[in-house]
Design a protein around this motif. Structure first.
Motif: not given
Length: 290
Positions: A5-16
């Protein structure tokens, strides 16, 4: 999958598949899909579990897949598709596909704080239609754009493929409403539409691969000299949905699209693998590779 996002945050999608998965002070349990956000310093901001009864090994294959996109406000969209049997649950909303092995697509939204906002499904339960969302992106205004393939999808106003596969794009507002959906092309053999990205003017680019000898986007026809191998296509539409241009590139072998990005000036960048020397309009890459 990952988005910024523009604030530099990382958004992660995965499975476990483990019993526990720990993100900072949050513990997710008993397997499933996860969605987590890290700040620019690597600190966990929040983590959420997306419940599913689908075999997790099916994700990323020919039975199910999902992707994320992040808008200018830090909201996260999760979109994808799955074949039955199985369900996907976003908090209090459960999405079910009962279309006798035909895929349906889903789209959900979480706000910047990780709160679930809404979830949508497109498909036609009990009828032999299919629709897959294969890539998505979001713009600075909070809209989400999807691209994928379908064989009749009345819930999106996409019909009459007569058994052929079609490519489509669709735009959803931040409130989950369908703003528009548009067919792109109809194909007869192997294909995929893999990436979509928006520009600063509200237009968008779509890219993928084709092996038909010809594919027509509105009034532009692209030709693949070898209809048994994949070539790469890229198309651009303006904010009104009018086709601006369509381009093909490829080698004598099979070529694979890996990614698509658009800069602030509206220039489009592709990453790909080519099997041999590849022509891009008047430019030629003399050797294959990435």
């Amino acid at each position: 999958d990952i988005g910024l996002d523009p604030a530099g945050n990382s958004h992660v999608l995965g499975r476990f598949t483990s019993t526990n998965l720990v993100f900072g002070s949050t513990t997710l349990t008993n397997g499933g899909l996860f969605l987590a956000t890290y700040d620019a310093a690597g600190n966990v901001m929040w983590a959420r579990q997306i419940g599913t009864t689908i075999d997790l090994d099916r994700f990323g294959g020919q039975s199910a897949d999902c992707r994320i996109a992040v808008d200018g406000g830090g909201n996260t969209f999760v979109g994808g598709w799955f074949r039955p049997p199985g369900t996907i649950t976003f908090e209090s909303v459960t999405i079910t596909n009962d279309t006798a092995n035909n895929p349906d697509f889903f789209l959900a939204k979480y706000d910047a704080a990780g709160n679930f906002v809404w979830a949508r499904k497109a498909g036609s339960d009990g009828t032999p239609n299919s629709i897959r969302a294969l890539a998505l992106t979001a713009d600075s205004a909070g809209n989400c754009y999807l691209t994928g393939d379908y064989v009749d999808a009345p819930s999106l106003g996409l019909t009459n493929q007569s058994g052929f596969l079609g490519w489509f794009t669709a735009k959803f507002g931040g409130d989950g409403s369908l703003i528009w959906s548009r067919p792109m092309a109809r194909v007869q053999s192997a294909y995929y539409t893999r990436a979509i990205a928006t520009d600063s003017q509200g237009g968008y680019f779509v890219a993928g691969a084709l092996s038909d000898s010809t594919v027509t986007f509105d009034n532009i026809t692209l030709t693949n000299p070898s209809s048994i191998t994949f070539d790469i296509y890229t198309v651009r539409y303006n904010s009104a949905g009018t086709l601006m241009w369509a381009k093909r590139c490829g080698s004598v072998g099979t070529d694979y699209l890996e990614g698509l990005a658009v800069d602030a000036a509206g220039n489009c960048f592709l990453s790909m693998y080519t099997a041999s020397a590849t022509i891009f309009d008047n430019f030629q890459v003399t050797n294959g590779g990435y």
